[in-house]
Design a protein around this motif. Sequence first.
Motif, mmCIF file in Angstrom:
data_model
loop_
_atom_site.group_PDB
_atom_site.id
_atom_site.type_symbol
_atom_site.label_atom_id
_atom_site.label_comp_id
_atom_site.label_asym_id
_atom_site.label_seq_id
_atom_site.Cartn_x
_atom_site.Cartn_y
_atom_site.Cartn_z
ATOM 1 N N TYR B 36 0.517 -1.734 -0.125
ATOM 2 C CA TYR B 36 0.075 0.075 -0.200
ATOM 3 C C TYR B 36 1.191 1.513 -0.076
ATOM 4 O O TYR B 36 1.959 1.465 0.704
ATOM 5 C CB TYR B 36 -0.926 -0.259 1.741
ATOM 6 C CG TYR B 36 -2.143 -1.007 1.022
ATOM 7 C CD1 TYR B 36 -2.305 -2.330 2.084
ATOM 8 C CD2 TYR B 36 -3.109 -0.318 0.964
ATOM 9 C CE1 TYR B 36 -3.370 -3.397 1.986
ATOM 10 C CE2 TYR B 36 -4.274 -1.388 0.869
ATOM 11 C CZ TYR B 36 -3.924 -2.674 1.159
ATOM 12 O OH TYR B 36 -5.152 -3.219 1.603
ATOM 13 N N GLN B 38 0.317 5.162 1.250
ATOM 14 C CA GLN B 38 -0.189 6.035 1.774
ATOM 15 C C GLN B 38 0.228 7.581 1.443
ATOM 16 O O GLN B 38 1.181 7.950 2.335
ATOM 17 C CB GLN B 38 -0.039 6.044 3.687
ATOM 18 C CG GLN B 38 -1.271 7.042 4.299
ATOM 19 C CD GLN B 38 -1.193 6.520 5.389
ATOM 20 O OE1 GLN B 38 -0.269 5.844 6.377
ATOM 21 N NE2 GLN B 38 -1.932 7.311 6.472
ATOM 22 N N GLY B 43 -5.269 8.391 2.033
ATOM 23 C CA GLY B 43 -5.468 6.985 2.471
ATOM 24 C C GLY B 43 -4.488 6.337 2.195
ATOM 25 O O GLY B 43 -3.415 6.776 1.809
ATOM 26 N N LEU B 44 -5.356 4.966 2.157
ATOM 27 C CA LEU B 44 -4.325 3.371 1.586
ATOM 28 C C LEU B 44 -4.625 3.637 0.362
ATOM 29 O O LEU B 44 -5.562 2.806 0.397
ATOM 30 C CB LEU B 44 -4.565 3.023 2.765
ATOM 31 C CG LEU B 44 -3.939 2.849 4.176
ATOM 32 C CD1 LEU B 44 -4.524 1.903 5.502
ATOM 33 C CD2 LEU B 44 -2.308 2.639 4.176
ATOM 34 N N PHE B 88 4.265 6.952 1.979
ATOM 35 C CA PHE B 88 4.917 6.200 3.793
ATOM 36 C C PHE B 88 4.007 5.009 2.819
ATOM 37 O O PHE B 88 3.109 4.648 2.401
ATOM 38 C CB PHE B 88 3.873 6.267 4.211
ATOM 39 C CG PHE B 88 4.232 6.186 5.582
ATOM 40 C CD1 PHE B 88 3.179 5.385 6.091
ATOM 41 C CD2 PHE B 88 5.629 5.635 5.885
ATOM 42 C CE1 PHE B 88 3.325 4.939 6.946
ATOM 43 C CE2 PHE B 88 5.386 5.006 6.966
ATOM 44 C CZ PHE B 88 4.552 4.208 7.762
#
Lengths: 113, 114
Positions: B36, B38, B43-44, B88
Amino acid sequence: QQQVKQSPQSLIVQKGGISIINCAYENTAFDYFPWYQQFPGKGPALLIAIRPDVSEKKEGRFTISFNKSAKQFSLHIMDSQPGDSATYFCAASPYYNTDKLIFGTGTRLQVFP
Amino acid sequence: SQTIHQWPATLVQPVGSPLSLECTVEGTSNPNLYWYRQAAGRGLQLLFYSVGIGQISSEVPQNLSASRPQDRQFILSSKKLLLSDSGFYLCAWSGTHGQFIEAFFGQGTRLTVV
């Protein structure tokens, strides 16, 4: 149709108050709705989850309310504490692919003493 | 018990340089693995997921690729980083939690492309 819409983007609550975060979806195939909690610099962790066969699930100060007809679900944090300050994500997955979670955009909660 | 390791924790890379982020899972076999990203306010975002060795599904077209050379190893790569790749990055695996599916996340890698 695969989206999960989450609001608000940020939330400031006083200690002892109620924090409410809302999510909405369109895909009627979604049948699993978890909430994840993320502290700064860490990965998200499962907080609480619900399936649509119940309208509410409570674990301690955390409650999920689910409205199947409106395709909405929400997280309520009762007696909010400064330690609850984190980013919260709602998510959903369809019955045909329960391994594939679709996450909301997140809500940054700040609880002030 | 199951654990997930992701490294490095932070990374600063120049534009155009290659990238390799590694994730390993211990204590479980044949896990479903995920990458994922971020980004602030977004969001993810699921980038890749894998249900087995050599099986990779891409969720979004991008400058990144993923590989799963071993059952419990998942690698995120790029040949040439772009500024927009900053973010991230989180590795995760999924397992059953009673009647539910739970995603277990690593600690994440903060990538800054300069």
